[in-house]
Design an enzyme around this catalytic site. Structure first.
Site, PDB file in Angstrom:
ATOM      1  N   PRO A 236      27.927  45.135  30.898  1.00  0.00           N
ATOM      2  CA  PRO A 236      27.489  46.352  30.211  1.00  0.00           C
ATOM      3  C   PRO A 236      27.126  47.500  31.150  1.00  0.00           C
ATOM      4  O   PRO A 236      26.955  48.621  30.695  1.00  0.00           O
ATOM      5  CB  PRO A 236      26.266  45.887  29.430  1.00  0.00           C
ATOM      6  CG  PRO A 236      25.755  44.712  30.178  1.00  0.00           C
ATOM      7  CD  PRO A 236      26.953  44.042  30.795  1.00  0.00           C
ATOM      8  N   ASP A 259      38.266  51.441  33.564  1.00  0.00           N
ATOM      9  CA  ASP A 259      38.025  52.282  32.397  1.00  0.00           C
ATOM     10  C   ASP A 259      36.858  53.224  32.601  1.00  0.00           C
ATOM     11  O   ASP A 259      36.079  53.073  33.527  1.00  0.00           O
ATOM     12  CB  ASP A 259      37.661  51.389  31.211  1.00  0.00           C
ATOM     13  CG  ASP A 259      38.891  50.807  30.570  1.00  0.00           C
ATOM     14  OD1 ASP A 259      39.997  51.251  30.905  1.00  0.00           O
ATOM     15  OD2 ASP A 259      38.726  49.904  29.726  1.00  0.00           O
ATOM     16  N   LYS A 281      40.608  56.255  28.838  1.00  0.00           N
ATOM     17  CA  LYS A 281      41.399  56.806  27.737  1.00  0.00           C
ATOM     18  C   LYS A 281      40.728  58.020  27.149  1.00  0.00           C
ATOM     19  O   LYS A 281      39.519  58.038  26.956  1.00  0.00           O
ATOM     20  CB  LYS A 281      41.573  55.747  26.651  1.00  0.00           C
ATOM     21  CG  LYS A 281      42.416  54.608  27.121  1.00  0.00           C
ATOM     22  CD  LYS A 281      42.561  53.602  26.024  1.00  0.00           C
ATOM     23  CE  LYS A 281      42.276  52.215  26.555  1.00  0.00           C
ATOM     24  NZ  LYS A 281      42.014  51.278  25.494  1.00  0.00           N
ATOM     25  N   GLY A 312      34.842  47.616  30.794  1.00  0.00           N
ATOM     26  CA  GLY A 312      33.424  47.526  30.464  1.00  0.00           C
ATOM     27  C   GLY A 312      33.166  46.311  29.572  1.00  0.00           C
ATOM     28  O   GLY A 312      34.025  45.927  28.775  1.00  0.00           O
ATOM     29  N   GLY A 313      32.000  45.685  29.723  1.00  0.00           N
ATOM     30  CA  GLY A 313      31.629  44.567  28.846  1.00  0.00           C
ATOM     31  C   GLY A 313      32.551  43.383  29.058  1.00  0.00           C
ATOM     32  O   GLY A 313      32.797  42.959  30.179  1.00  0.00           O
ATOM     33  N   MET A 393      30.101  51.617  18.660  1.00  0.00           N
ATOM     34  CA  MET A 393      30.384  52.839  17.899  1.00  0.00           C
ATOM     35  C   MET A 393      30.408  54.081  18.763  1.00  0.00           C
ATOM     36  O   MET A 393      29.879  54.118  19.867  1.00  0.00           O
ATOM     37  CB  MET A 393      29.292  53.026  16.869  1.00  0.00           C
ATOM     38  CG  MET A 393      27.937  53.079  17.549  1.00  0.00           C
ATOM     39  SD  MET A 393      26.695  53.841  16.562  1.00  0.00           S
ATOM     40  CE  MET A 393      25.483  54.184  17.811  1.00  0.00           C
TER      41      MET A 393
HETATM   42  N1  SAH Z   1      34.586  45.725  25.885  1.00  0.00           N
HETATM   43  C1  SAH Z   1      33.317  46.377  25.698  1.00  0.00           C
HETATM   44  C2  SAH Z   1      33.266  47.252  24.488  1.00  0.00           C
HETATM   45  C3  SAH Z   1      34.119  48.473  24.547  1.00  0.00           C
HETATM   46  S1  SAH Z   1      33.956  49.492  23.118  1.00  0.00           S
HETATM   47  C4  SAH Z   1      32.223  45.309  25.618  1.00  0.00           C
HETATM   48  O1  SAH Z   1      32.521  44.129  25.517  1.00  0.00           O
HETATM   49  O2  SAH Z   1      31.057  45.671  25.682  1.00  0.00           O
HETATM   50  C5  SAH Z   1      32.860  50.738  23.677  1.00  0.00           C
HETATM   51  C6  SAH Z   1      31.533  50.673  22.981  1.00  0.00           C
HETATM   52  O3  SAH Z   1      30.750  49.648  23.567  1.00  0.00           O
HETATM   53  C7  SAH Z   1      30.701  51.918  23.141  1.00  0.00           C
HETATM   54  O4  SAH Z   1      31.053  52.885  22.200  1.00  0.00           O
HETATM   55  C8  SAH Z   1      29.300  51.402  22.897  1.00  0.00           C
HETATM   56  O5  SAH Z   1      29.014  51.252  21.540  1.00  0.00           O
HETATM   57  C9  SAH Z   1      29.389  50.015  23.483  1.00  0.00           C
HETATM   58  N2  SAH Z   1      28.816  49.978  24.846  1.00  0.00           N
HETATM   59  C10 SAH Z   1      29.460  49.705  25.984  1.00  0.00           C
HETATM   60  N3  SAH Z   1      28.618  49.720  27.037  1.00  0.00           N
HETATM   61  C11 SAH Z   1      27.404  50.006  26.535  1.00  0.00           C
HETATM   62  C12 SAH Z   1      26.105  50.151  27.092  1.00  0.00           C
HETATM   63  N4  SAH Z   1      25.880  50.022  28.416  1.00  0.00           N
HETATM   64  N5  SAH Z   1      25.079  50.452  26.269  1.00  0.00           N
HETATM   65  C13 SAH Z   1      25.265  50.576  24.942  1.00  0.00           C
HETATM   66  N6  SAH Z   1      26.463  50.441  24.361  1.00  0.00           N
HETATM   67  C14 SAH Z   1      27.520  50.161  25.138  1.00  0.00           C
END
Ligand code: SAH
Length: 470
Positions: A236, A259, A281, A312-313, A393
């Site tokens: 995150p 990304d 993107k 991310g994530g 979102m």
């Molecule tokens: N693959 C990523 C999600 C991508 S979609 C995952 O697994 O986390 C992108 C959305 O993820 C953002 O619009 C937001 O809602 C959320 N997001 C990603 N990083 C975040 C963070 N550090 N804090 C809060 N929301 C986050």
């Protein structure tokens, strides 16, 4: 490489045969003198008095001692100076004179008087690890040093020296840079390297070992290396939440495609000489850009590169991981998938919200309500009680999400929380009821990335101080 300012540029000085000024006559000065002499400097020591230790060091032919107070002229012909007196005014004076004469000065334990700092070092010469904290935390530097000391094998220097002695042989046997790079990567993981680290190896054994390794590298060199793609979750935001495997692979990749959500602090963990390609993107251009990402991944892998695709994530959660995986598999490219902490999990622990909780939530659901996806959701199911729903979102969607939930039967007093910049510097948690949350978010000026957690468990965010899990 982080795109952030670097407070100091670390460099290693070759002081062999160079004149260096040392101002001071006490125990600290003696310690610095010993270090500078180890580095081969020609020392000019200036001090009205000397401790016994320093008197002894002054016997050396490479030391010239002047029983005097410091004057700027003492800097003449010096490439570097160290001020090690216990008089802050003298140290400042050396610092100022150094600045005027364009000679770098280190004043011991006094960053303000210094134009450069001396790091803590872990010495496995020719391998030297230098640790600096910009003068902010010398104790931390010492602790790090102890950790690194215990990590690095005692004979690391011997291994490096052996490698250095073999460079010409390897260059002659392996014609391309790429072959040589691979040779050395394999070599440092090899049984031969382990033996060199474990103790002295006879010249004949080392020769035989190198001949064998070089032979194997030549045989492999005839075949082009197959490129690979590693689909890696960056977590995150906080780089300490990367998995060990992610870190290992990020240290090995040749190129990284990343990304928008991947922060600079995570990119800083990528191998320094890997090429960095931003493929963030732009909203509204998803389709063509995604196609382009597939093309780039395939093209890099076909060139034989190890390609890190950093998202991310988690790469398999709202990240188009499935599409990239399908495109790569169809192109016959090997893929490794490395999970990451998805934003919902990062946000929940950072905000101390249990996603499931007896009596409050028996299940948890991750939803994206971005763009056209929102219309297709089963809102009645999302509005049902005894569950937690996490919305990935765009912040702009927040009022519509709340309206739809309430429209489909969620009580307006159900708890909700928004976590903005979860696990990143400046993280914020905003909590309230469904009826309040959109207004609270607007008033707080919530920006991306943020996610919304809906369910009674969100109450923990505001009211309960859960013990932190270690
Ligand atoms: N693959 C990523 C999600 C991508 S979609 C995952 O697994 O986390 C992108 C959305 O993820 C953002 O619009 C937001 O809602 C959320 N997001 C990603 N990083 C975040 C963070 N550090 N804090 C809060 N929301 C986050």
């Amino acid at each position: 490489m982080r795109g952030l300012p670097l407070d100091y540029l670390p460099v290693f000085l070759d002081l062999r045969g160079q004149r260096v000024l040392l101002v001071g006559g006490g125990a600290v000065a003696a310690r610095k003198a010993a270090l500078l002499l180890e580095a081969g400097a020609q020392l000019r020591i200036v001090s009205p008095e000397r401790c016994a230790e320093l008197v002894q060091l002054c016997e050396r032919p490479s030391v010239h001692y002047l029983a005097a107070r410091f004057e700027p002229a003492h800097l003449d012909a010096c490439v570097f100076a160290v001020a090690a007196t216990d008089d802050a005014a003298v140290n400042l004076q050396v610092g100022a004179a150094g600045r005027a004469a364009r000679v770098f000065v280190n004043a011991v334990d006094d960053p303000a008087a210094s134009s450069c700092l001396m790091p803590s070092i872990v010495d496995r010469s020719p391998v030297i690890v230098a640790i600096g904290t910009g003068g902010a935390a010398p104790t931390l530097a010492r602790k790090l040093r102890a950790r690194i000391e215990s990590l690095l094998p005692e004979r690391l220097g011997e291994l490096a020296r052996e490698a250095s002695n073999r460079r010409a042989q390897v260059r002659a046997a392996l014609p391309t840079l790429e072959l040589r790079q691979r040779f050395w990567e394999d070599f440092f993981d090899s049984a031969l390297a382990q033996r060199l680290l474990a103790g002295p190896v006879s010249a004949a054994d080392a020769d035989a070992g190198f001949d064998q390794q070089i032979g194997a590298a030549r045989a492999r060199g005839a075949l082009p290396r197959a490129g690979e793609v590693w689909l890696i979750g960056a977590g995150p935001g906080d780089p300490d939440l990367l998995t060990l495997r992610a870190q290992q692979l990020l240290q090995q990749c040749d190129v990284v495609l990343y990304d928008r959500l991947v922060p600079a602090a995570v990119l800083a963990r990528v191998r320094r000489d890997a090429e960095r390609v931003f493929v963030g993107k732009e909203p509204g251009r998803h389709r063509t850009t995604q196609q382009r990402i597939h093309e780039l991944l395939i093209a890099h892998a076909r060139r034989g590169l190890r390609v890190a695709r950093l998202k991310g994530g988690d790469p398999m959660v709202f990240a188009r991981g499935g599409e990239e995986l399908a495109a790569l598999t169809q192109a016959g490219i090997a893929v490794i998938v490395v999970p990451g902490v998805t934003a919902a999990l990062g946000a929940a622990s950072a905000a101390r919200i249990p996603l499931t909780h007896r009596g409050a939530a028996q299940s948890v659901c991750f939803v994206t309500a971005m763009g056209e996806a929102a219309a297709a959701l089963d809102w009645r199911a999302l509005a049902a009680p005894l569950q937690t729903v996490v919305f990935y979102m765009g912040v702009a969607q927040l009022p519509q999400i709340v309206a739809r939930l309430v429209e489909h039967g969620a009580p307006p007093q159900r708890r909700a929380a928004i976590v903005e910049h979860a696990t990143l510097p400046g993280q914020r948690v905003i909590a309230g009821t469904l009826a309040q949350i959109a207004a609270l978010a607007a008033a707080a000026g919530v920006g991306a990335p943020a996610l919304l957690i809906v369910g009674d468990v969100a109450e923990f965010a505001a009211t309960v101080d859960l013990p932190e899990l270690k």
